[in-house]
Design an enzyme around this catalytic site. Structure first.
Site, PDB file in Angstrom:
ATOM      1  CE  LYS A  69      -4.360  -2.030   1.646  1.00 46.77           C
ATOM      2  NZ  LYS A  69      -5.396  -1.721   2.529  1.00 46.77           N
ATOM      3  CE  LYS A  74      -9.639 -11.264  -2.323  1.00 40.55           C
ATOM      4  NZ  LYS A  74     -10.257 -11.069  -1.248  1.00 40.55           N
ATOM      5  CE  LYS A 127     -15.486  -5.755   1.879  1.00 47.97           C
ATOM      6  NZ  LYS A 127     -14.374  -5.620   2.820  1.00 47.97           N
TER       7      LYS A 127
HETATM    8  P1  ATP Z   1     -10.435  -5.758  -0.381  1.00 51.57           P
HETATM    9  O1  ATP Z   1     -10.577  -5.599  -1.868  1.00 51.57           O
HETATM   10  O2  ATP Z   1     -10.499  -4.562   0.211  1.00 51.57           O
HETATM   11  O3  ATP Z   1      -9.234  -6.522   0.049  1.00 51.57           O
HETATM   12  P2  ATP Z   1     -12.252  -7.945  -0.192  1.00 51.57           P
HETATM   13  O4  ATP Z   1     -13.417  -8.022  -1.072  1.00 51.57           O
HETATM   14  O5  ATP Z   1     -10.959  -8.603  -0.735  1.00 51.57           O
HETATM   15  O6  ATP Z   1     -11.735  -6.455   0.011  1.00 51.57           O
HETATM   16  P3  ATP Z   1     -11.832  -8.512   2.745  1.00 51.57           P
HETATM   17  O7  ATP Z   1     -12.289  -7.490   3.561  1.00 51.57           O
HETATM   18  O8  ATP Z   1     -10.513  -8.673   2.653  1.00 51.57           O
HETATM   19  O9  ATP Z   1     -12.765  -8.518   1.040  1.00 51.57           O
HETATM   20  O10 ATP Z   1     -12.312  -9.913   3.024  1.00 51.57           O
HETATM   21  C1  ATP Z   1     -13.604 -10.303   3.975  1.00 51.57           C
HETATM   22  C2  ATP Z   1     -13.670 -11.656   3.905  1.00 51.57           C
HETATM   23  O11 ATP Z   1     -14.508 -12.060   2.650  1.00 51.57           O
HETATM   24  C3  ATP Z   1     -12.587 -12.513   4.171  1.00 51.57           C
HETATM   25  O12 ATP Z   1     -12.978 -13.395   5.122  1.00 51.57           O
HETATM   26  C4  ATP Z   1     -12.173 -13.088   2.657  1.00 51.57           C
HETATM   27  O13 ATP Z   1     -11.781 -14.541   2.826  1.00 51.57           O
HETATM   28  C5  ATP Z   1     -13.826 -13.082   2.302  1.00 51.57           C
HETATM   29  N1  ATP Z   1     -13.627 -13.079   0.670  1.00 51.57           N
HETATM   30  C6  ATP Z   1     -13.243 -11.763   0.111  1.00 51.57           C
HETATM   31  N2  ATP Z   1     -13.136 -11.839  -1.266  1.00 51.57           N
HETATM   32  C7  ATP Z   1     -13.914 -13.120  -1.532  1.00 51.57           C
HETATM   33  C8  ATP Z   1     -13.864 -14.000  -2.792  1.00 51.57           C
HETATM   34  N3  ATP Z   1     -13.673 -13.561  -4.089  1.00 51.57           N
HETATM   35  N4  ATP Z   1     -14.453 -15.126  -2.677  1.00 51.57           N
HETATM   36  C9  ATP Z   1     -14.719 -15.721  -1.514  1.00 51.57           C
HETATM   37  N5  ATP Z   1     -14.433 -15.188  -0.281  1.00 51.57           N
HETATM   38  C10 ATP Z   1     -14.027 -13.801  -0.301  1.00 51.57           C
END
Ligand code: ATP
Ligand code: LTN
Length: 336
Positions: free
Chosen positions: A116, A199, A202
């Protein structure tokens, strides 16, 4: 039910960005089903969120939205402890103490910080971003959590938490439970509809590839129809068909049918049929959640009550831990 006999599990989720299908099936749904077998603490980490600049009104709205979504998904405020991090001042206080037991070298090595920070000019990297893992350690150690379920990218932060806990315990005697990292089995990892190699996330560049759990039926249909596909026209899950494999995974998750069964029903039919049925299936899957969400959002008083209950339950545990820590490091107790 005797809570002390159940494993204590702490989960943290940031109120930044819209919750998507991946978050829901990969994390939130498990928190709901695990409520009976574990002593679950779920923390909406708004203090962490401000380690990057946030618009205040937006942060507030996202925090309320996330809390409502978690309740709508089935988190029961009586069985789980669902709370907002900034409501429990012990987080910030313990983080300060732990700062005095963590080295600059340790934080400088954190991969998330390096990634970051690299993306910004040095003059704009905030100390809060550097210190993020110490606040995360405080979240975990305050509750004496046995386990912390996180994605692979957060493993390093939990390892650091273990090191800090062990260091403190070694110096002052047993104070903290040393938590285990729990990386969920990959199972249903949902990929981006526009880029099946990444994946669903967000923070993805294009919202087109991400299905938000609050997306309207029109948005869901549009995104599914615009999803990239693979060459050929057979609806089969295979390593050389990452896009179709992802669509089939999602189909399976939202309908509970297994992938080979779904493949069978598309023999001789093409991608277009798959996409239109999949869109319908996702809309159907999300609809009860959205209905619950609307119901909960229409009663802000009830939502606030749930968060207040969560903050009180959390603070009871956090206060005890912080009290022990203050005593051990040599602070004079305040007269009660
Ligand atoms: P960012 O993009 O800000 O990293 P994110 O969408 O990856 O956000 P996190 O806040 O890192 O989400 O993760 C929240 C939870 O959702 C974690 O337990 C993570 O394992 C799960 N998760 C995130 N993305 C996925 C995905 N594409 N498929 C399955 N589980 C997910
Ligand atoms: N850093 C985590 C969010 C988080 C967390 C926690 C997770 C903050 N505090 C405590 C588990 C335990 C993330 O970015 N997913």
């Amino acid at each position: 039910m005797v809570p002390s006999l159940m494993a204590r599990v702490l989960s943290g989720i940031q109120p930044s960005g819209d919750v998507h299908l991946g978050n829901y099936v990969g994390a939130i749904r498990h928190w709901v089903t695990d409520q009976d077998s574990i002593d679950s603490f779920i923390c909406i980490v708004d203090l962490h969120a401000i380690s990057v600049p946030q618009d205040p009104a937006h942060l507030r709205a996202q925090t309320v939205e996330l809390a409502a979504l978690l309740l709508a998904a089935g988190i029961d405020p009586d069985r789980s402890t669902l709370f907002v991090q900034s409501h429990v001042h012990e987080h910030a206080e313990l983080a300060w103490v732990l700062n005095c037991f963590t080295t600059f070298g340790e934080l400088r090595r954190m991969t998330q910080f390096k990634e970051k920070a690299q993306a910004q000019a040095e003059g704009s990297v905030l100390v809060g971003l550097f210190d993020y893992p110490v606040l995360q350690a405080a979240d975990i150690l305050l509750y004496q959590a046995d386990r912390v379920p996180v994605g692979e990218d957060q493993r390093q932060h939990v390892e650091l938490t273990r090191d800090i806990a062990q260091r403190f315990n070694h110096r002052f005697g047993e104070t903290f439970v040393v938590p285990e990292v729990a990386i969920p089995k990959v199972g249903a990892r949902i990929m981006d509809l526009q880029n099946p190699a990444a994946k669903m996330s967000k923070s993805a560049e294009s919202p087109q590839g991400t299905i938000g759990v609050l997306d309207s039926p029109e948005d869901v249909s549009r995104k599914v129809k615009a999803a990239v596909t693979d060459s050929g026209r057979d609806v089969v899950s295979s390593p050389d068909k990452p896009a179709i494999t992802n669509l089939l995974t999602i189909y399976s998750v939202v309908t509970g049918r297994n992938v080979s069964d779904i493949e069978g029903s598309y023999e001789g039919r093409g991608y277009a049929d798959l996409k239109s049925d999949l869109a319908e299936a996702i809309i159907l899957f999300l609809s009860p959640l959205q209905e619950q969400y609307r119901d909960i959002s229409s009663d802000p008083g009830r939502l606030r009550d749930s968060l207040e209950l969560g903050a009180q339950k959390a603070q009871k545990v956090a206060g005890e831990t912080l009290h022990a820590v203050y005593e051990r490091v040599g602070f004079v107790p305040r007269r009660r």
